[in-house]
Design a protein around this motif. Structure first.
Motif, PDB file in Angstrom:
ATOM      1  N   GLU A 112       0.853  -1.187   0.000  1.00  0.00           N
ATOM      2  CA  GLU A 112       0.000   0.000   0.000  1.00  0.00           C
ATOM      3  C   GLU A 112       0.887   1.236   0.000  1.00  0.00           C
ATOM      4  O   GLU A 112       2.009   1.209   0.523  1.00  0.00           O
ATOM      5  N   SER A 113       0.383   2.332  -0.562  1.00  0.00           N
ATOM      6  CA  SER A 113       1.171   3.569  -0.559  1.00  0.00           C
ATOM      7  C   SER A 113       1.382   4.027   0.888  1.00  0.00           C
ATOM      8  O   SER A 113       0.595   3.695   1.779  1.00  0.00           O
ATOM      9  N   LYS A 155      -0.966  -1.153  -4.462  1.00  0.00           N
ATOM     10  CA  LYS A 155      -2.319  -1.670  -4.682  1.00  0.00           C
ATOM     11  C   LYS A 155      -3.301  -0.801  -3.894  1.00  0.00           C
ATOM     12  O   LYS A 155      -3.017  -0.433  -2.748  1.00  0.00           O
ATOM     13  N   PRO A 156      -4.460  -0.480  -4.486  1.00  0.00           N
ATOM     14  CA  PRO A 156      -5.434   0.364  -3.769  1.00  0.00           C
ATOM     15  C   PRO A 156      -6.063  -0.333  -2.572  1.00  0.00           C
ATOM     16  O   PRO A 156      -6.012  -1.495  -2.417  1.00  0.00           O
ATOM     17  N   LYS A 186       4.033   5.873  -3.933  1.00  0.00           N
ATOM     18  CA  LYS A 186       2.952   5.188  -4.640  1.00  0.00           C
ATOM     19  C   LYS A 186       3.477   4.079  -5.538  1.00  0.00           C
ATOM     20  O   LYS A 186       2.709   3.305  -6.080  1.00  0.00           O
TER      21      LYS A 186
END
Length: 180
Positions: A65-66, A179-180, A154
């Motif tokens: 994840e960011s 990944k979002p 990101k």
């Protein structure tokens, strides 16, 4: 081709902070070009086209994840009295996130025969020192606990490095997004 896995510095705030330090810092050293400043998650060395495709496949499977990275403090390797490299570090939480991502990269590439020669230390190099270095301990104290900015991570990239007499030229081979 010579390659490595990296997170590029893209935050204007951080880039401006680095430019300012590079112009003010009292050191006889070559500043790293702004466009080349990055976190090296893993250096791969020379790889051929076949290995490149295997590396790309392995990196594409990494899920993360960011996260935000707060740039703070400065230091030198191997030490301030005899520096070869001057760097900017990160705060503790940022360091944990970067180390976790570096471990994911290393574990995904390990089956392909890649391993790190030393543990990942979250930092970006801003000066390289070739000649006889001076003790920069006092100069570094000026930047203790200074915050240089925050960047949201990101993605990371597989990069190619071409060594030239005027310095390295980096180009992107792959971008792996959070990944979002």
């Amino acid at each position: 081709m010579r390659s490595f896995v990296a997170i590029e510095i893209i935050s204007k705030e951080i880039i401006d902070s680095i430019k300012k330090i590079q112009s003010e810092f009292n050191i006889n050293a070559k500043p790293v070009e702004i466009k080349n400043i990055h976190f090296t998650l893993q250096f791969l060395g020379e790889i051929d086209e076949n290995k490149l495709n295997q590396v790309k496949d392995a990196l594409e499977r990494i899920s993360f994840e960011s996260f935000d990275v707060t740039f703070t403090n400065m230091g030198a390797f191997p030490k301030a009295k005899f520096p070869r490299v001057v760097w900017i570090g990160v705060d503790e939480d940022s360091g944990k996130n970067l180390i976790e991502l570096a471990k994911k990269v290393e574990s995904s590439l390990s089956p392909l025969g890649f391993s790190s020669d030393k543990p990942f230390t979250p930092h970006v190099t801003i000066f390289r020192i070739k000649n006889k270095p001076n003790d920069i301990t006092e100069e570094l104290k000026r930047y203790k606990n200074v915050r240089f900015g925050i960047q949201n991570v990101k993605n990371f990239k597989l990069k190619k490095s071409e060594l030239t007499p005027s310095g390295p030229i980096y180009s992107d081979l792959q971008v792996v997004s959070a990944k979002p």
